[in-house]
Scaffold this motif. Sequence first.
Motif, PDB file in Angstrom:
ATOM      1  N   GLY A  44       0.855  -1.068  -0.367  1.00 47.71           N
ATOM      2  CA  GLY A  44      -0.139  -0.315  -0.130  1.00 47.71           C
ATOM      3  C   GLY A  44       1.334   1.335  -0.242  1.00 47.71           C
ATOM      4  N   LEU A  45      -0.032   1.977  -0.236  1.00 45.18           N
ATOM      5  CA  LEU A  45       1.207   3.717  -1.149  1.00 45.18           C
ATOM      6  C   LEU A  45       0.100   5.130  -0.535  1.00 45.18           C
ATOM      7  CD1 LEU A  45       2.630   2.551  -4.410  1.00 45.18           C
ATOM      8  CD2 LEU A  45       3.784   2.688  -1.788  1.00 45.18           C
ATOM      9  N   ASN A  46       0.975   5.139   0.841  1.00 46.27           N
ATOM     10  CA  ASN A  46       0.440   6.721   1.069  1.00 46.27           C
ATOM     11  C   ASN A  46      -1.244   5.938   1.511  1.00 46.27           C
ATOM     12  OD1 ASN A  46      -0.122   8.948   2.208  1.00 46.27           O
ATOM     13  ND2 ASN A  46      -0.775   9.881   0.077  1.00 46.27           N
ATOM     14  N   LEU A  47      -1.032   5.217   2.537  1.00 48.48           N
ATOM     15  CA  LEU A  47      -2.669   5.304   2.631  1.00 48.48           C
ATOM     16  C   LEU A  47      -3.113   6.061   4.172  1.00 48.48           C
ATOM     17  CD1 LEU A  47      -2.767   0.918   3.229  1.00 48.48           C
ATOM     18  CD2 LEU A  47      -3.826   2.415   1.288  1.00 48.48           C
ATOM     19  N   ALA A  48      -4.568   5.827   4.045  1.00 52.06           N
ATOM     20  CA  ALA A  48      -5.354   6.721   4.870  1.00 52.06           C
ATOM     21  C   ALA A  48      -5.032   6.641   6.145  1.00 52.06           C
ATOM     22  CB  ALA A  48      -7.033   6.924   4.803  1.00 52.06           C
ATOM     23  N   VAL A  49      -4.706   7.359   7.127  1.00 57.63           N
ATOM     24  CA  VAL A  49      -4.965   7.101   8.951  1.00 57.63           C
ATOM     25  C   VAL A  49      -5.873   7.605   9.458  1.00 57.63           C
ATOM     26  CG1 VAL A  49      -3.763   8.774  10.751  1.00 57.63           C
ATOM     27  CG2 VAL A  49      -2.201   8.549   8.720  1.00 57.63           C
ATOM     28  N   ARG A  50      -5.943   6.464  10.409  1.00 57.84           N
ATOM     29  CA  ARG A  50      -7.311   5.987  10.395  1.00 57.84           C
ATOM     30  C   ARG A  50      -7.411   5.645  12.180  1.00 57.84           C
ATOM     31  NH1 ARG A  50      -8.714   8.633   6.786  1.00 57.84           N
ATOM     32  NH2 ARG A  50     -10.698   7.453   5.081  1.00 57.84           N
ATOM     33  N   ASP A  51      -6.121   5.635  13.195  1.00 64.02           N
ATOM     34  CA  ASP A  51      -5.680   5.657  14.520  1.00 64.02           C
ATOM     35  C   ASP A  51      -5.201   7.177  14.498  1.00 64.02           C
ATOM     36  OD1 ASP A  51      -6.462   3.556  14.074  1.00 64.02           O
ATOM     37  OD2 ASP A  51      -4.838   1.825  14.505  1.00 64.02           O
TER      38      ASP A  51
END
Length: 194
Positions: A44-51
């Motif tokens: 995965g590349l530059n996935l969204a921050v969810r924590d």
Amino acid sequence: MAAGSPHTESPGHSPSPVLGHGHSPTHMVMDDLLGLLRIRIKRGLNLAVRDVRSSDPYVVVRMGHQRMKTRVIRKDVNPEWNEDLTLSVTDTEQPVLVEVYDHDTFSMDDSMGDAEFDIRPFVEALKTHPTGLPNGARIKTIQPCRSNCLVEESSVVWRDRKIMQDMCLRLKNVECGELQVQLQWIDLPGSKAF
């Protein structure tokens, strides 16, 4: 019927249709099976921050009623899975749905986007039976457009005596993120090969 038998009848339900002499549900599935599609979830590349500052991503791949999942990678928005997920293909018209989630211990997992791709261009390349091509030869090239999730053009190639396709997919329904995957076909003895 013997204990552990895969077919049981429930009260109030009619029995399954007669399959004919020498045919079982397993044979019917094999009769329809075209082959196996191995999907390597690379990274995965530059996935969204969810924590708070990162995410704990994993990938779910769906095709029809099949569902496969990668392992969770902790605290990484640029994870490397390099994990193979294999799907049975009976219908080349069915798209493959790829979903990325953030694993949460005490709440529902958060969506980190999804992408869908069509395997028909890959299957068309399989039908050309490209034996004898030089290693790395391009068989077909697919351009990014509104109807696919490709970030850049993707080529179906003949590599190491196999047909493969590398794809970089832009995730939808999320603020950012891409997923790199590779497709490979596996012929099975007795399947409806191309």
